[in-house]
Write an enzyme that holds these catalytic residues in place. Structure first.
Site, mmCIF file in Angstrom:
data_model
loop_
_atom_site.group_PDB
_atom_site.id
_atom_site.type_symbol
_atom_site.label_atom_id
_atom_site.label_comp_id
_atom_site.label_asym_id
_atom_site.label_seq_id
_atom_site.Cartn_x
_atom_site.Cartn_y
_atom_site.Cartn_z
ATOM 1 N N GLU A 133 0.830 -1.201 0.000
ATOM 2 C CA GLU A 133 0.000 0.000 0.000
ATOM 3 C C GLU A 133 0.866 1.252 0.000
ATOM 4 O O GLU A 133 1.801 1.382 0.777
ATOM 5 C CB GLU A 133 -0.923 -0.015 1.230
ATOM 6 C CG GLU A 133 -2.124 0.904 1.115
ATOM 7 C CD GLU A 133 -1.824 2.322 1.534
ATOM 8 O OE1 GLU A 133 -2.450 3.245 0.978
ATOM 9 O OE2 GLU A 133 -0.952 2.518 2.398
ATOM 10 N N GLN A 183 -7.028 -6.456 -4.970
ATOM 11 C CA GLN A 183 -7.107 -6.848 -3.562
ATOM 12 C C GLN A 183 -8.110 -5.971 -2.815
ATOM 13 O O GLN A 183 -8.084 -4.748 -2.920
ATOM 14 C CB GLN A 183 -5.745 -6.755 -2.876
ATOM 15 C CG GLN A 183 -5.781 -7.318 -1.453
ATOM 16 C CD GLN A 183 -4.439 -7.263 -0.756
ATOM 17 O OE1 GLN A 183 -4.043 -6.203 -0.289
ATOM 18 N NE2 GLN A 183 -3.741 -8.394 -0.695
ATOM 19 N N CYS A 212 -2.610 -7.269 6.568
ATOM 20 C CA CYS A 212 -2.015 -5.938 6.740
ATOM 21 C C CYS A 212 -1.865 -5.611 8.223
ATOM 22 O O CYS A 212 -2.855 -5.611 8.964
ATOM 23 C CB CYS A 212 -2.868 -4.881 6.056
ATOM 24 S SG CYS A 212 -2.221 -3.196 6.265
ATOM 25 N N LYS A 235 -4.853 -13.531 1.569
ATOM 26 C CA LYS A 235 -3.498 -13.353 2.087
ATOM 27 C C LYS A 235 -3.594 -13.185 3.599
ATOM 28 O O LYS A 235 -4.347 -12.345 4.086
ATOM 29 C CB LYS A 235 -2.815 -12.143 1.447
ATOM 30 C CG LYS A 235 -1.333 -11.997 1.801
ATOM 31 C CD LYS A 235 -0.685 -10.887 0.967
ATOM 32 C CE LYS A 235 0.832 -10.866 1.140
ATOM 33 N NZ LYS A 235 1.259 -10.388 2.463
#
EC number: 1.3.1.-
Length: 323
Positions: free
Chosen positions: A9, A68, A98, A139
């Protein structure tokens, strides 16, 4: 084997994907996350983060790009997955890894590792909603704090019928510390679960890639930070190429100026290139010197001029070397 260019990101945007897929044999890419809250996002949000949707969901060099999504509401995640699919996405990837504090505070990303049942609901909702020919993947990290939690998390993803799973072999608490990498858990996951796996974390060169494959039993690898440290890392890992020499990196930095000026982020270029130097410095000691010459510059043109001067100096010095 496969090597995938992963999401970062604020770093690996479409311009960087374009450049890196031109010089590497990546099998596919994953976009920066599209943040999903309680609404169906307008098309322009998807096109902004994945303009490749207007090119058949491929980079200009033909490498497929997955979109994503990051969020925690099964209904709205599914609605936005449908929209991404309608816009032509090659695949849908769901971010449960994340570790960013702001994302986790809003119950997104790695925060869901504490709630495997919610991961199941999100993945199932998206998989059920998206046409079967479009892959839906996820993920994850090994867990929030305890890597043993990975088995319940993976089971949730598998039971929801995801097509593929990328495992970053650290917990959220492990951050990005090299000492926290636990590839052996991916091997245990592989032995317990039939879902196709991609291994992620601490692959910086060919030897690391081979060691990861040997330890995990998985021959699909995702690279993220390392792809910025060594711009041709995809070919280094996949084909045992030598790391790109420094003078070629400088040429690439100049190519990047053309990408940014031509693209939609020209005004951000000074910050972007300085951000890239923060990665290059890990692999190229010369980057420190060049960064020192650029760090006070705030406009595109002076940076480009300085890069040209630096490149000319390199070429002049090389020409004076004895044959």
């Amino acid at each position: 084997m496969r090597v995938i260019l992963g999401p970062m990101e604020g770093v690996l945007d479409h311009l960087m994907r374009d450049m890196l897929t031109q010089i590497n044999d990546y099998d596919f890419c994953v976009t920066e996350f599209v943040r999903v809250v309680n609404l169906l996002l307008p098309d322009h949000v998807f096109y902004r983060l994945c303009p490749e949707l207007q090119q058949g969901s491929k980079t200009p060099s033909g490498v497929p790009v997955k979109v994503q999504l990051l969020g925690q509401d099964p209904h709205w995640m599914a609605e936005n997955a449908i929209r991404a699919a309608e816009l032509g996405a090659y695949g849908i990837d769901l971010n449960f890894g994340c570790p960013a504090k702001m994302v986790n505070q809003s119950k997104g990303g790695a925060a869901l590792l504490q709630h495997p049942e919610l991961i199941y609901q999100v993945v199932k909702a998206c998989r059920d909603a998206v046409p079967a020919h479009i892959p839906v993947s996820a993920k994850i990290r090994l867990g929030w704090e305890d890597p043993e939690d990975c088995f319940e998390i993976v089971d949730a993803v598998a039971q929801a019928k995801a097509d593929e799973l990328t495992v970053h072999a650290r917990t959220k608490a492990g951050g990005y510390k090299a000492s926290e990498i636990k590839w052996h858990y991916i091997d245990q996951i592989r032995q317990k679960c039939s879902i196709p796996l991609i291994a992620n974390g601490e692959v910086w060169n060919y030897a690391d890639g081979q060691a990861c494959i040997q330890t995990t039993g998985v021959d699909s690898l995702m690279v993220c930070r390392g792809a910025l440290n060594v711009p041709n890392l995809g070919n280094v890992v996949k084909h045992n190429h030598a790391a790109m020499p420094w003078h070629e990196v400088v040429d690439l930095l100049l190519r990047y100026t053309q990408f940014e000026v031509r693209g939609d982020k020209g005004k951000y270029y000074p910050n972007r290139i300085k951000q890239w130097f923060a990665y290059l410095r890990h692999a190229y000691p010369q980057a420190n010197e060049l960064f020192g010459e650029l760090r006070t510059l705030t406009q595109v043109e002076p940076i480009v001029d300085q890069l040209h001067r630096y490149r000319d100096q390199l070429h002049h010095a090389a020409a004076e070397l004895p044959v």
